[in-house]
Write a protein that holds these residues in place. Sequence first.
Motif, PDB file in Angstrom:
ATOM      1  N   PRO A 140     -16.675 -32.547  -2.488  1.00 25.20           N
ATOM      2  CA  PRO A 140     -17.333 -32.914  -1.530  1.00 25.20           C
ATOM      3  C   PRO A 140     -18.610 -33.654  -1.696  1.00 25.20           C
ATOM      4  O   PRO A 140     -19.320 -33.211  -2.934  1.00 25.20           O
ATOM      5  CB  PRO A 140     -17.416 -31.396  -0.779  1.00 25.20           C
ATOM      6  CG  PRO A 140     -17.597 -30.605  -1.984  1.00 25.20           C
ATOM      7  CD  PRO A 140     -16.609 -31.174  -3.040  1.00 25.20           C
ATOM      8  N   SER A 141     -18.986 -34.289  -0.627  1.00 26.46           N
ATOM      9  CA  SER A 141     -20.371 -35.136  -0.710  1.00 26.46           C
ATOM     10  C   SER A 141     -20.630 -35.404   0.619  1.00 26.46           C
ATOM     11  O   SER A 141     -19.939 -35.112   1.409  1.00 26.46           O
ATOM     12  CB  SER A 141     -20.303 -36.219  -1.724  1.00 26.46           C
ATOM     13  OG  SER A 141     -19.371 -37.198  -1.027  1.00 26.46           O
ATOM     14  N   PRO A 192     -17.361 -21.610  -2.853  1.00 26.93           N
ATOM     15  CA  PRO A 192     -17.602 -22.181  -4.516  1.00 26.93           C
ATOM     16  C   PRO A 192     -17.878 -23.570  -4.277  1.00 26.93           C
ATOM     17  O   PRO A 192     -18.603 -24.113  -5.259  1.00 26.93           O
ATOM     18  CB  PRO A 192     -16.386 -21.808  -5.136  1.00 26.93           C
ATOM     19  CG  PRO A 192     -15.539 -20.617  -4.521  1.00 26.93           C
ATOM     20  CD  PRO A 192     -15.956 -20.797  -3.121  1.00 26.93           C
ATOM     21  N   LEU A 193     -17.541 -24.230  -3.067  1.00 32.22           N
ATOM     22  CA  LEU A 193     -17.751 -25.658  -2.943  1.00 32.22           C
ATOM     23  C   LEU A 193     -19.128 -25.901  -2.330  1.00 32.22           C
ATOM     24  O   LEU A 193     -19.629 -27.070  -2.422  1.00 32.22           O
ATOM     25  CB  LEU A 193     -16.720 -26.270  -2.019  1.00 32.22           C
ATOM     26  CG  LEU A 193     -15.198 -26.337  -2.565  1.00 32.22           C
ATOM     27  CD1 LEU A 193     -14.400 -26.701  -1.615  1.00 32.22           C
ATOM     28  CD2 LEU A 193     -15.319 -27.192  -4.121  1.00 32.22           C
ATOM     29  N   SER A 194     -19.697 -24.947  -1.789  1.00 33.14           N
ATOM     30  CA  SER A 194     -21.123 -25.129  -1.075  1.00 33.14           C
ATOM     31  C   SER A 194     -22.065 -25.742  -2.049  1.00 33.14           C
ATOM     32  O   SER A 194     -23.031 -26.464  -1.679  1.00 33.14           O
ATOM     33  CB  SER A 194     -21.471 -24.044  -0.220  1.00 33.14           C
ATOM     34  OG  SER A 194     -21.736 -23.020  -1.163  1.00 33.14           O
ATOM     35  N   ASP A 195     -22.337 -25.072  -2.918  1.00 34.46           N
ATOM     36  CA  ASP A 195     -23.449 -25.676  -4.074  1.00 34.46           C
ATOM     37  C   ASP A 195     -23.115 -27.000  -4.550  1.00 34.46           C
ATOM     38  O   ASP A 195     -23.867 -27.892  -4.547  1.00 34.46           O
ATOM     39  CB  ASP A 195     -23.576 -24.711  -5.265  1.00 34.46           C
ATOM     40  CG  ASP A 195     -24.018 -23.135  -4.936  1.00 34.46           C
ATOM     41  OD1 ASP A 195     -24.762 -23.245  -3.957  1.00 34.46           O
ATOM     42  OD2 ASP A 195     -23.850 -22.560  -5.988  1.00 34.46           O
ATOM     43  N   TYR A 243     -25.317 -21.635   4.572  1.00 31.60           N
ATOM     44  CA  TYR A 243     -23.997 -21.515   5.406  1.00 31.60           C
ATOM     45  C   TYR A 243     -23.479 -22.959   5.872  1.00 31.60           C
ATOM     46  O   TYR A 243     -22.353 -22.961   6.135  1.00 31.60           O
ATOM     47  CB  TYR A 243     -24.203 -20.431   6.328  1.00 31.60           C
ATOM     48  CG  TYR A 243     -25.006 -20.653   7.405  1.00 31.60           C
ATOM     49  CD1 TYR A 243     -24.550 -21.516   8.714  1.00 31.60           C
ATOM     50  CD2 TYR A 243     -26.344 -20.177   7.703  1.00 31.60           C
ATOM     51  CE1 TYR A 243     -25.302 -21.790   9.718  1.00 31.60           C
ATOM     52  CE2 TYR A 243     -26.981 -20.362   8.829  1.00 31.60           C
ATOM     53  CZ  TYR A 243     -26.341 -21.376   9.804  1.00 31.60           C
ATOM     54  OH  TYR A 243     -27.302 -21.528  11.047  1.00 31.60           O
ATOM     55  N   PHE A 244     -24.452 -23.799   6.222  1.00 32.76           N
ATOM     56  CA  PHE A 244     -24.042 -25.157   6.554  1.00 32.76           C
ATOM     57  C   PHE A 244     -23.091 -25.677   5.561  1.00 32.76           C
ATOM     58  O   PHE A 244     -21.862 -26.301   6.100  1.00 32.76           O
ATOM     59  CB  PHE A 244     -24.923 -26.093   7.200  1.00 32.76           C
ATOM     60  CG  PHE A 244     -24.459 -27.553   7.316  1.00 32.76           C
ATOM     61  CD1 PHE A 244     -23.845 -27.584   8.558  1.00 32.76           C
ATOM     62  CD2 PHE A 244     -24.641 -28.382   6.224  1.00 32.76           C
ATOM     63  CE1 PHE A 244     -23.340 -28.966   8.714  1.00 32.76           C
ATOM     64  CE2 PHE A 244     -24.148 -29.588   6.400  1.00 32.76           C
ATOM     65  CZ  PHE A 244     -23.553 -29.892   7.650  1.00 32.76           C
ATOM     66  N   PHE A 245     -23.249 -25.643   4.405  1.00 31.86           N
ATOM     67  CA  PHE A 245     -22.522 -26.437   3.494  1.00 31.86           C
ATOM     68  C   PHE A 245     -21.249 -25.745   3.206  1.00 31.86           C
ATOM     69  O   PHE A 245     -20.110 -26.634   3.113  1.00 31.86           O
ATOM     70  CB  PHE A 245     -23.373 -26.152   2.193  1.00 31.86           C
ATOM     71  CG  PHE A 245     -24.490 -27.166   2.246  1.00 31.86           C
ATOM     72  CD1 PHE A 245     -24.476 -28.540   2.304  1.00 31.86           C
ATOM     73  CD2 PHE A 245     -25.787 -26.539   2.506  1.00 31.86           C
ATOM     74  CE1 PHE A 245     -25.854 -29.269   2.427  1.00 31.86           C
ATOM     75  CE2 PHE A 245     -26.951 -27.277   2.612  1.00 31.86           C
ATOM     76  CZ  PHE A 245     -26.743 -28.412   2.501  1.00 31.86           C
ATOM     77  N   SER A 246     -20.958 -24.337   3.331  1.00 30.68           N
ATOM     78  CA  SER A 246     -19.527 -24.089   3.243  1.00 30.68           C
ATOM     79  C   SER A 246     -18.962 -24.015   4.388  1.00 30.68           C
ATOM     80  O   SER A 246     -17.517 -24.473   4.499  1.00 30.68           O
ATOM     81  CB  SER A 246     -19.705 -22.475   2.672  1.00 30.68           C
ATOM     82  OG  SER A 246     -20.510 -21.638   3.462  1.00 30.68           O
TER      83      SER A 246
END
Length: 140
Positions: free
Chosen positions: A33-34, A128-131, A90-93
């Motif tokens: 993701p980006s 795990p993808l949020s960071d 929480y937005f990113f995940s």
Amino acid sequence: MASFSFSDYAITSLSMDLTHLKEDQTLRLAISPSGEYCQKEKSYKLSIDFSAKIDLENDDSPSEVTILHMIIVSDFIFRETLEFEDIPTYFFSNSIAIIFPYIRAFVSNVTLMANSQPILLPTLNTMPLSDQLKTHTRIS
């Protein structure tokens, strides 16, 4: 609490080669993701580079084959203007979790309509993808 809403999505790139896909073959999924955050417009554009790969056993040596690759772009709108640092974690995940069912459905449908063995992707823990998403976000 910052609230946001899902606005739209589009699959901007797709390539598929099901030649080597066999029944009950294990898929390796790669999800990258980006994003781009535009504070002025209160918008966030999420881009997910997704691929499904299999190992191809041949006489010489094992090799990896990409059977499906797609890029999906989705738009989110924040209710209020925020500094990038104020966007809640929480937005990113959650943004990935919101769009992933669209990826799952598309992959299942396109492989079924190709008269091939449908690929049924598992559910995904997006934490795990949020960071990775936060790190790979441009601010404009």
